[in-house]
Scaffold this active site. Structure first.
Site, PDB file in Angstrom:
ATOM      1  N   GLN A 241      -7.586 -15.937 -13.023  1.00  0.00           N
ATOM      2  CA  GLN A 241      -7.932 -14.895 -13.978  1.00  0.00           C
ATOM      3  C   GLN A 241      -8.465 -15.459 -15.301  1.00  0.00           C
ATOM      4  O   GLN A 241      -8.199 -16.600 -15.667  1.00  0.00           O
ATOM      5  CB  GLN A 241      -6.710 -14.004 -14.251  1.00  0.00           C
ATOM      6  CG  GLN A 241      -6.327 -13.084 -13.112  1.00  0.00           C
ATOM      7  CD  GLN A 241      -5.478 -13.747 -12.062  1.00  0.00           C
ATOM      8  OE1 GLN A 241      -5.075 -14.899 -12.188  1.00  0.00           O
ATOM      9  NE2 GLN A 241      -5.212 -13.022 -10.986  1.00  0.00           N
ATOM     10  N   ARG A 522       1.656  -9.577 -18.522  1.00  0.00           N
ATOM     11  CA  ARG A 522       3.017  -9.850 -18.974  1.00  0.00           C
ATOM     12  C   ARG A 522       3.442 -11.137 -18.264  1.00  0.00           C
ATOM     13  O   ARG A 522       3.512 -11.192 -17.040  1.00  0.00           O
ATOM     14  CB  ARG A 522       3.960  -8.695 -18.622  1.00  0.00           C
ATOM     15  CG  ARG A 522       5.405  -8.990 -18.990  1.00  0.00           C
ATOM     16  CD  ARG A 522       6.384  -7.891 -18.607  1.00  0.00           C
ATOM     17  NE  ARG A 522       7.742  -8.420 -18.699  1.00  0.00           N
ATOM     18  CZ  ARG A 522       8.441  -8.895 -17.675  1.00  0.00           C
ATOM     19  NH1 ARG A 522       7.944  -8.852 -16.443  1.00  0.00           N
ATOM     20  NH2 ARG A 522       9.655  -9.397 -17.861  1.00  0.00           N
ATOM     21  N   HIS A 556       2.414  -7.564 -13.845  1.00  0.00           N
ATOM     22  CA  HIS A 556       3.822  -7.850 -14.140  1.00  0.00           C
ATOM     23  C   HIS A 556       4.474  -6.932 -15.184  1.00  0.00           C
ATOM     24  O   HIS A 556       5.573  -7.246 -15.657  1.00  0.00           O
ATOM     25  CB  HIS A 556       4.024  -9.305 -14.592  1.00  0.00           C
ATOM     26  CG  HIS A 556       3.411 -10.318 -13.692  1.00  0.00           C
ATOM     27  ND1 HIS A 556       3.623 -10.334 -12.339  1.00  0.00           N
ATOM     28  CD2 HIS A 556       2.577 -11.359 -13.958  1.00  0.00           C
ATOM     29  CE1 HIS A 556       2.944 -11.339 -11.800  1.00  0.00           C
ATOM     30  NE2 HIS A 556       2.294 -11.967 -12.766  1.00  0.00           N
ATOM     31  N   GLU A 577      -0.319  -7.457  -9.810  1.00  0.00           N
ATOM     32  CA  GLU A 577       0.950  -7.930  -9.268  1.00  0.00           C
ATOM     33  C   GLU A 577       2.065  -7.188  -9.994  1.00  0.00           C
ATOM     34  O   GLU A 577       2.090  -7.155 -11.227  1.00  0.00           O
ATOM     35  CB  GLU A 577       1.109  -9.436  -9.460  1.00  0.00           C
ATOM     36  CG  GLU A 577       0.179 -10.252  -8.584  1.00  0.00           C
ATOM     37  CD  GLU A 577       0.362 -11.744  -8.785  1.00  0.00           C
ATOM     38  OE1 GLU A 577       1.221 -12.129  -9.604  1.00  0.00           O
ATOM     39  OE2 GLU A 577      -0.351 -12.516  -8.134  1.00  0.00           O
ATOM     40  N   TYR A 580       7.677  -9.792 -11.102  1.00  0.00           N
ATOM     41  CA  TYR A 580       8.472 -10.675 -10.250  1.00  0.00           C
ATOM     42  C   TYR A 580       9.966 -10.549 -10.530  1.00  0.00           C
ATOM     43  O   TYR A 580      10.792 -10.692  -9.640  1.00  0.00           O
ATOM     44  CB  TYR A 580       8.107 -12.150 -10.512  1.00  0.00           C
ATOM     45  CG  TYR A 580       6.722 -12.592 -10.156  1.00  0.00           C
ATOM     46  CD1 TYR A 580       5.865 -11.812  -9.399  1.00  0.00           C
ATOM     47  CD2 TYR A 580       6.273 -13.847 -10.568  1.00  0.00           C
ATOM     48  CE1 TYR A 580       4.597 -12.250  -9.073  1.00  0.00           C
ATOM     49  CE2 TYR A 580       5.004 -14.302 -10.245  1.00  0.00           C
ATOM     50  CZ  TYR A 580       4.162 -13.502  -9.503  1.00  0.00           C
ATOM     51  OH  TYR A 580       2.918 -13.955  -9.185  1.00  0.00           O
TER      52      TYR A 580
END
Length: 679
Positions: A241, A522, A556, A577, A580
C-alpha cells in the site's frame, strides 16, 4: 533480513548532495536517537521512529507465486528540447534534491543510496527530482549482468522520485528505480515468503521514462540468491500500500512481486504506459487506472482495471483452469483527475500543473496544454518547511491566497490547516506528514469547490482527534461536478510511528468529491499498537452526495471501516482488512450483529455502486471471532455491487458472508468466497 544502515536527515542530506555534485566522497553518517516507549505520542517521542533493524512482519497471506518469461522490448530514446534552469528556485529546504545531467550515474546512485534506507517508521522524508535530460547508459540493456553506467537504485521508505519534465519522457533513465522484498532467508529465499513485500509501503516514482536495466545493488548483490535480478528489459516494483506509480513510461516489462514469489499486498498504478508485460505474481490485489499495458500476467484475489487499454478481460467468478477468475475490467473511469505535479517550463521556471477532471475516460493523458488543465507558477505557492512552519504560518499564507507546497518533513500542528478558498492546491513532497498536537484535525476544507490535496500523510496523535481530515463542514453544499474537490495519494495512520487516537480518519461532507488512491490504516504493527492504545472507529465516512472513490484501501479500524451515507456514491476497487487484535467477540458487536461491516452503506441510501471489493480476515488473539458480513447494504435496486471477495488470511474465526446474507463463509480450511453481483 538485511541490516539497515544509519542514513542522513535534513541539512546532512543537502551536504551529501552538494558533495556528490562536486565529485566528493561521502564518509561518515550521523547517528539517530533511540525509539521511545510504545504508548507515547509524537510530542513526547520526537525520535520514536528512527532507524530500526528492519520492517516488522505483517499478515501471513497465502498466495500462489506466478511465473513469467518476459520478452525483449527495444525502447526508443526520446528527443525533446531541454528547458533552461531558472536562476533561482524557491528554497525547498534540505530534504529536496534536484539532480541534473552534470551528475554521473555513479554520483546519482551514491546519493540515492544515502536516502533509500529509512526504516519503516523513520521520521526522515526525501524528495528527489530529476531535471529534464537523459541519465545512464543503454549499452547493457540486453544483458543486465554486464551493464555499467546505469542509474540503478532501490526506492526506500518515505522517498519520492519524480521527473521535472512536462512529459514523462523528458526525463529518460537507462536503468531501474526498483523495490525488492525483505530477504528473510538469504540461503533459500523461496522458503521465506513472509513478510516479503507486505510492508513495502510509503514510496513512489512518477513522471519519468525508464528503459529497464536492473541489477542487484548494495548488500543484495553479495547474497547467494540476489533479490534484485530481473530478466532483460524488466524492472521490479514489488510494493504494497501507499506506493503509487504515476505518469510513468516503462519501456519494457514490469514485475510487481519478488523474484522468489514473496508475499505482496499492493498496489496502485495510474496514468502510465508499460509497453511490455506487467507480471503481478503473488500480489493479493492491485488497482490499475487510466493506463496502457502491453499485457497483464497473473492475479491472486482482486485485480481491478478501470480505463486501461490492453487490460485483461473480466473473468471474476468464472472457471479458469483449476482455479477461479479474479479480474474485473471496467472500460472507462467514470470520474478521474490525475495528480498535480511540479515541472520546469521552457522558460526555466518551476510551475505546478493541475490536470482537469474527466468523465468516462480511458488510457493515458500526459498533456499539459491549457485545455488539459492549468499551470500555476511557483510564485503562487507558499513553500513550507519542517521546523520552520507551523499551523499559524501556513494558515496565514493560505488565508492570503497562496497555494501550498509542503516540503518533506513531519509537521506538528496545534490547529488544522484551514483551506477556505476554492481551487486551492496543496501538494506534499516526499511523504510530508502532518500530526495534531491538541486533539485537532490536521486539515479542514471549507464549504468550497475544486480544492486539490495530494501527497500528504496524516498521523494521529494523543490526545484523541474526532477527525483527522475533514472535507467540507457538516452539511456542506457547495460543489462543482466539473471541478471536484480531489484527494490524491492521501494516507492516514493511527499508530505505527507512535501512539495515536482518532475516531474518524477521513470525513467527506462536500458533494462531488473525488478520492483517488487513499490508504487509511489503523496500525497493526509498529509503535503505539494495541486495542486500547491506537483507537480508531472509522477509516472513511462519506456524507456528501456524488462522491467517487478510485482505489480505496481501509484497514483494521475498530467499528465500520467505511461508512457511506451520501447518495449516488461509487467506488472502483476497495481493499480492507478487518482488525487483527479484537480481544473477544463481546468487544466487537454492532448491537446484536457479529462484528462491524468493512463497507457499510446506510439503510436509507437509494443509489450506490461498488466494483471490485475485497475484505480479509486475520484475527490473531486465538479467539473464535466472527464478522457477519464484509459488506452491509440496503436491499434496493439502486444499490449495486459487483465482484466481491472475502478472504480468510490466517488466525482464528472468520467471515460468515460476503454481503448481507449472501456468499459463503471463510474460515480455517476455506480461504475464499466470491459473489459476482448483488442484488
Amino acid at each position: 533480513m538485511r541490516t539497515l544502515r544509519t542514513t542522513l536527515r535534513g541539512a546532512a542530506v543537502a551536504a551529501v548532495a552538494a558533495s556528490l555534485a562536486a565529485g566528493a566522497a561521502v564518509t561518515a553518517l550521523p547517528a539517530t536517537a533511540a525509539p521511545a516507549a510504545a504508548d507515547e505520542g509524537r510530542t513526547m517521542a520526537k525520535a520514536s521512529a528512527t532507524k530500526q533493524a528492519g520492517p516488522a512482519a505483517q499478515q501471513p497471506g497465502t498466495q500462489q507465486p506466478g511465473t513469467h518469461q518476459p520478452g525483449k522490448h527495444k525502447p526508443t530514446k526520446p528527443k525533446t528540447p531541454k528547458p533552461k534552469k531558472a536562476a533561482a528556485d524557491p528554497d525547498f529546504g534540505p530534504n529536496v534534491t534536484f539532480i541534473d545531467e552534470s551528475w554521473t550515474a555513479d554520483r546519482i546512485n551514491a546519493f540515492l543510496d544515502t536516502v533509500n534506507d529509512e526504516a519503516e517508521f523513520s521520521l526522515d522524508r526525501h524528495q528527489v527530482f530529476f531535471e529534464p535530460g537523459t541519465y545512464g547508459s543503454a549499452a547493457g540493456q540486453d544483458d543486465p549482468a554486464t551493464a555499467t553506467g546505469i542509474v540503478n537504485a532501490h526506492v526506500g521508505y518515505y522517498e519520492s522520485i519524480a521527473g521535472l519534465g512536462a512529459q514523462p519522457d523528458d526525463v529518460h533513465i537507462n536503468g531501474a528505480l526498483h523495490v525488492e522484498p525483505v530477504v528473510g532467508c538469504p540461503n533459500e529465499p523461496w522458503a521465506c515468503a513472509d513478510p516479503g513485500s507486505l510492508t513495502r509501503f510509503w514510496r513512489s516514482i512518477s513522471n519519468m521514462g525508464i528503459n529497464p536495466i536492473q541489477r542487484p545493488v548494495g548488500e543484495d548483490a553479495a547474497l547467494p540468491y540476489p533479490a534484485g535480478v530481473t530478466e532483460p528489459h524488466q524492472m521490479r516494483f514489488a510494493v504494497s500500500q501507499a506506493a503509487p506509480m504515476r505518469r510513468m513510461d516503462i519501456q519494457g516489462n514490469l514485475t510487481i512481486f519478488g523474484r522468489y514469489g514473496e508475499f505482496a499486498s499492493g498496489g496502485y498504478l495510474a496514468n502510465s504506459r508499460v509497453s511490455g508485460t506487467i507480471v503481478s505474481g503473488s500480489q493479493q490485489q492491485w488497482f490499475t487506472r487510466n493506463s496502457e499495458v502491453g499485457a497483464w500476467d497473473g492475479g491472486v484475489w482482486n485485480m481491478v482495471f478501470a480505463g486501461v487499454q490492453g487490460a485483461p478481460a473480466t473473468n471474476f467468478g468464472q472457471p479458469v483452469g483449476d482455479n477461479v477468475g479474479v479480474t474485473t475490467t471496467v472500460g472507462s473511469t467514470p470520474v478521474s483527475r490525475e495528480a498535480p505535479f511540479l515541472y520546469r517550463g521552457d522558460n526555466g521556471e518551476l510551475s505546478v500543473f493541475v490536470p482537469n477532471a474527466k468523465t468516462d475516460s480511458s488510457g493515458t493523458d500526459w498533456s499539459t496544454g491549457s485545455d488539459a488543465g492549468r499551470s500555476i507558477g511557483i510564485s503562487d505557492f507558499y513553500v513550507a518547511q519542517e521546523g520552520t512552519d507551523d499551523a499559524a504560518s501556513i494558515n496565514a499564507a493560505l488565508a492570503g491566497g497562496k497555494n501550498l507546497i509542503l516540503t518533506p518533513g513531519v509537521y506538528e500542528l496545534d490547529a488544522p490547516l484551514q483551506i477556505d478558498r476554492a481551487d486551492t492546491v496543496v501538494l506534499g513532497l516526499g511523504y510530508a506528514s502532518l500530526t495534531p498536537t491538541a486533539g485537532n484535525a490536521v486539515v479542514e476544507v471549507g464549504d468550497v469547490a475544486g480544492v486539490k490535496i495530494a501527497g500528504i500523510t496524516a498521523d494521529a496523535n494523543v490526545p484523541e482527534s474526532e477527525t483527522l481530515i475533514q472535507v467540507g463542514p457538516r452539511g456542506a453544499a457547495v460543489s462543482d461536478a466539473a471541478d471536484p474537490t480531489t484527494l490524491t495519494d492521501v494516507f492516514v495512520r493511527v499508530g505505527g510511528p507512535w501512539a495515536g487516537k482518532a475516531v474518524t480518519s477521513i470525513e467527506v461532507n462536500s458533494p462531488d468529491t473525488l478520492l483517488d488512491h487513499i490508504w487509511a490504516w489503523r496500525g497493526d504493527h509498529g509503535n503505539g499498537i494495541g486495542w486500547d492504545v491506537n483507537t480508531g472507529a472509522h477509516g472513511v465516512v462519506v456524507n456528501g452526495d456524488r462522491v467517487t472513490a478510485t482505489g480505496l484501501f481501509v484497514e483494521h479500524y475498530q467499528e465500520e471501516q467505511t461508512i457511506w451515507n451520501g447518495e449516488d456514491g461509487q467506488t472502483l476497487f476497495y481493499q480492507n482488512e478487518i482488525p487483527y487484535d479484537v480481544p473477544n467477540q463481546a468487544a466487537w458487536m454492532d448491537g446484536d450483529r457479529l462484528g462491524y461491516a468493512a463497507y457499510r452503506v446506510a439503510d436509507d441510501v437509494q443509489n450506490h455502486s461498488a466494483i471490485g471489493t475485497g475484505t480479509y480476515s486475520f484475527f490473531n488473539q486465538g479467539q473464535d471471532i466472527r464478522l457477519e458480513s464484509g459488506i452491509q447494504a440496503p436491499d434496493t435496486p439502486g444499490v449495486t455491487f459487483r465482484s466481491m471477495t472475502a478472504i480468510f488470511l490466517n488466525g482464528s474465526g472468520g467471515i460468515n458472508h460476503v454481503i448481507n446474507g449472501t456468499g459463503g463463509s471463510v474460515q480455517q480450511g476455506t480461504q475464499r468466497a466470491q459473489v459476482v453481483s448483488y442484488p
